[in-house]
Design a protein around this motif. Structure first.
Motif, PDB file in Angstrom:
ATOM      1  N   UNK A  61     -35.595   8.023  70.413  1.00 14.63           N
ATOM      2  CA  UNK A  61     -36.979   7.580  70.256  1.00 14.63           C
ATOM      3  C   UNK A  61     -37.827   8.633  69.546  1.00 14.63           C
ATOM      4  N   UNK A  62     -37.604   9.879  69.940  1.00 15.26           N
ATOM      5  CA  UNK A  62     -38.363  10.959  69.293  1.00 15.26           C
ATOM      6  C   UNK A  62     -38.023  11.029  67.804  1.00 15.26           C
ATOM      7  N   UNK A  63     -36.778  10.842  67.461  1.00 16.99           N
ATOM      8  CA  UNK A  63     -36.375  10.869  66.061  1.00 16.99           C
ATOM      9  C   UNK A  63     -36.976   9.720  65.276  1.00 16.99           C
ATOM     10  N   UNK A  64     -37.011   8.510  65.883  1.00 12.64           N
ATOM     11  CA  UNK A  64     -37.630   7.365  65.217  1.00 12.64           C
ATOM     12  C   UNK A  64     -39.107   7.607  64.949  1.00 12.64           C
ATOM     13  N   UNK A  65     -39.800   8.071  65.978  1.00  7.26           N
ATOM     14  CA  UNK A  65     -41.235   8.304  65.845  1.00  7.26           C
ATOM     15  C   UNK A  65     -41.516   9.389  64.807  1.00  7.26           C
ATOM     16  N   UNK A  66     -40.707  10.439  64.796  1.00 11.24           N
ATOM     17  CA  UNK A  66     -40.897  11.525  63.837  1.00 11.24           C
ATOM     18  C   UNK A  66     -40.726  11.027  62.403  1.00 11.24           C
ATOM     19  N   UNK A  67     -39.714  10.214  62.173  1.00 10.40           N
ATOM     20  CA  UNK A  67     -39.470   9.707  60.819  1.00 10.40           C
ATOM     21  C   UNK A  67     -40.630   8.838  60.335  1.00 10.40           C
ATOM     22  N   UNK A 105     -37.023  -0.812  63.652  1.00 15.00           N
ATOM     23  CA  UNK A 105     -35.953   0.143  63.931  1.00 15.00           C
ATOM     24  C   UNK A 105     -35.512   0.078  65.396  1.00 15.00           C
ATOM     25  N   UNK A 106     -36.437  -0.178  66.310  1.00 18.10           N
ATOM     26  CA  UNK A 106     -36.071  -0.315  67.718  1.00 18.10           C
ATOM     27  C   UNK A 106     -35.227  -1.565  67.920  1.00 18.10           C
ATOM     28  N   UNK A 107     -35.559  -2.674  67.231  1.00 15.03           N
ATOM     29  CA  UNK A 107     -34.798  -3.913  67.354  1.00 15.03           C
ATOM     30  C   UNK A 107     -33.364  -3.720  66.862  1.00 15.03           C
ATOM     31  N   UNK A 108     -33.225  -2.974  65.749  1.00 19.30           N
ATOM     32  CA  UNK A 108     -31.884  -2.746  65.206  1.00 19.30           C
ATOM     33  C   UNK A 108     -31.100  -1.781  66.081  1.00 19.30           C
ATOM     34  N   UNK A 109     -31.763  -0.772  66.608  1.00 17.14           N
ATOM     35  CA  UNK A 109     -31.081   0.264  67.389  1.00 17.14           C
ATOM     36  C   UNK A 109     -30.593  -0.273  68.729  1.00 17.14           C
TER      37      UNK A 109
END
Length: 403
Positions: free
Chosen positions: A174-180, A162-166
């Motif tokens: 980042x907080x939203x990614x980690x939460x998901x 997800x970080x590579x795509x974002x």
């Protein structure tokens, strides 16, 4: 001449005898009283004699005839009243805190003790360049928090993709990614309801198991408070007959909220106590029967077999609705070994994690669910009577990553 002498002698004898009688009678007379002397001021006052003048009467209250005890020639009889027995002290029934209000307080406590994990992850993810060394550090943080090897690899792979795509990353993103990704691992879609309402007939039957020292009896008492707070009537079965204080401890928890406790003799058959608890629960029309079992080491085969016997005996009367395994969150990966053995013996349906407030290893929630395939349903977040609450995945993850 002789006659004259004889008469004189007889006269002398008679006179001597008469003289002795007179002297003897005089000796028998009482002596006159001694002359008066100066009064002794140290001596007590003498009793008045006949003919003495009476003293001036003192002003004292006069008693009526009803108040005067008439002599009957016998000693007074003292009648002692029997002691009045003290009435037994009935413990005051407490009103437990509603579940909704409890969760607000516990969520804040969990956030204070757990968010070191989330802060560490967010700090690493915020780096400008996420190289292999950074991703290894992220894995180390997750493993240290007892997330487990397989869940850690899944989380890291999901984050990397997800970080590579974002591309560019703001702190909020980042907080939203980690939460998901954490919610996926925790399992937001799992059914975490403690089943205490059977579809066919009452009561719902819940058996609580676990090793020694995990807080099993305390957890059973706290669960009774949660149920009473929700308007349910509860019967407690003290099937831990090996520990002398276990039944007393459980009964104290029950008395606080008005729950009836069924117990047996110390060292008795725990299966018999569990059977009687279900029987009385049915007769009383209770909503729920909670059965507290003795703590067993997962390495002791004989004790584990006896736990299986308790389960079989209970199911002769009614099916078990829940078998809750109590785990100490501070035991980490060792808790997984315990969980496997208990699951094989009694078919665990839910997990209670205690002492979650005092550890930074909240990842055990993810690991134990993955290991057993059953959800964490309740969490203990303190020593207070109302510090047991239903597990909420969203609240847990939000506490992990902080504000």
């Amino acid at each position: 001449m002789d006659i004259v002498i004889l008469v004189v002698v007889i006269a002398v004898v008679v006179l001597a005898a008469l003289g002795g009688l007179v002297v003897g009678s005089r000796r028998k007379k009482s002596l006159p009283p001694p002359p008066p002397s100066a009064p002794d001021i140290t001596a007590p006052p003498a009793e008045p004699h006949v003919g003495d003048e009476a003293e001036t009467p003192r002003d004292e209250p006069r008693r009526t005839i009803e108040e005067v005890d008439l002599p009957d020639g016998s000693a007074p009889v003292v009648v002692e009243e029997p002691p009045v027995p003290e009435a037994p002290v009935t413990p005051e029934i407490e009103v437990p805190e509603p579940t909704a209000g409890r969760l607000v307080r516990l969520r804040a406590r969990l956030s204070r003790s757990q968010n070191a994990l989330g802060k560490g992850l967010l700090t690493l993810l915020s780096r400008e360049h996420l190289d292999e060394d950074t991703w290894e550090e992220i894995e180390d943080i997750l493993l240290t928090a007892d997330v487990g090897v397989a869940p850690t690899q899944e989380l890291v792979e999901g984050l990397r993709e997800r970080v590579r795509v974002l591309g560019t990353r703001t702190p909020d993103e980042l907080r939203g990614l980690l939460r998901d990704e954490l919610l996926k691992l925790v399992g937001a879609d799992l059914d975490r309801t403690v089943r205490t309402e059977p579809e066919t007939s009452k009561p719902g039957i819940v058996m609580v198991v676990g090793v020694n020292g995990t807080g099993k009896t305390t957890t059973t008492g706290k669960l009774a408070r949660v149920l009473v707070a929700d308007g349910r009537s509860v019967v407690l079965g003290a099937a831990d007959t090996f520990r002398a204080a276990a039944a007393d401890q459980l009964q104290t928890w029950g008395e606080r909220v008005g729950a009836h406790t069924v117990r047996g003799p110390e060292g008795g058959d725990p299966a018999s106590v569990a059977f009687d608890a279900v029987k009385e629960g049915k007769e009383m029309g209770a909503d729920v029967v909670l059965i507290d079992t003795a703590g067993r080491l997962h390495t002791k085969t004989g004790l584990m077999d006896e736990l299986g016997k308790v389960k079989r005996v209970v199911e002769k009367q009614a099916p078990l609705d829940e078998v809750l395994l109590v785990l100490d969150a501070t035991t980490g990966q060792n808790g997984l070994v315990q969980a496997r053995v208990f699951a094989e013996v009694v078919a665990i349906t839910g997990i209670v994690l205690t002492k979650l407030d005092g550890t930074a290893k909240g990842g055990i929630v993810i690991a134990v669910q993955r290991e057993l395939g059953v959800p964490v349903k309740l969490v203990g977040l303190g020593e207070g009577a109302d510090d047991l609450a239903p597990f909420e995945p969203e609240a847990f993850v939000d506490a992990l990553i902080g504000d």
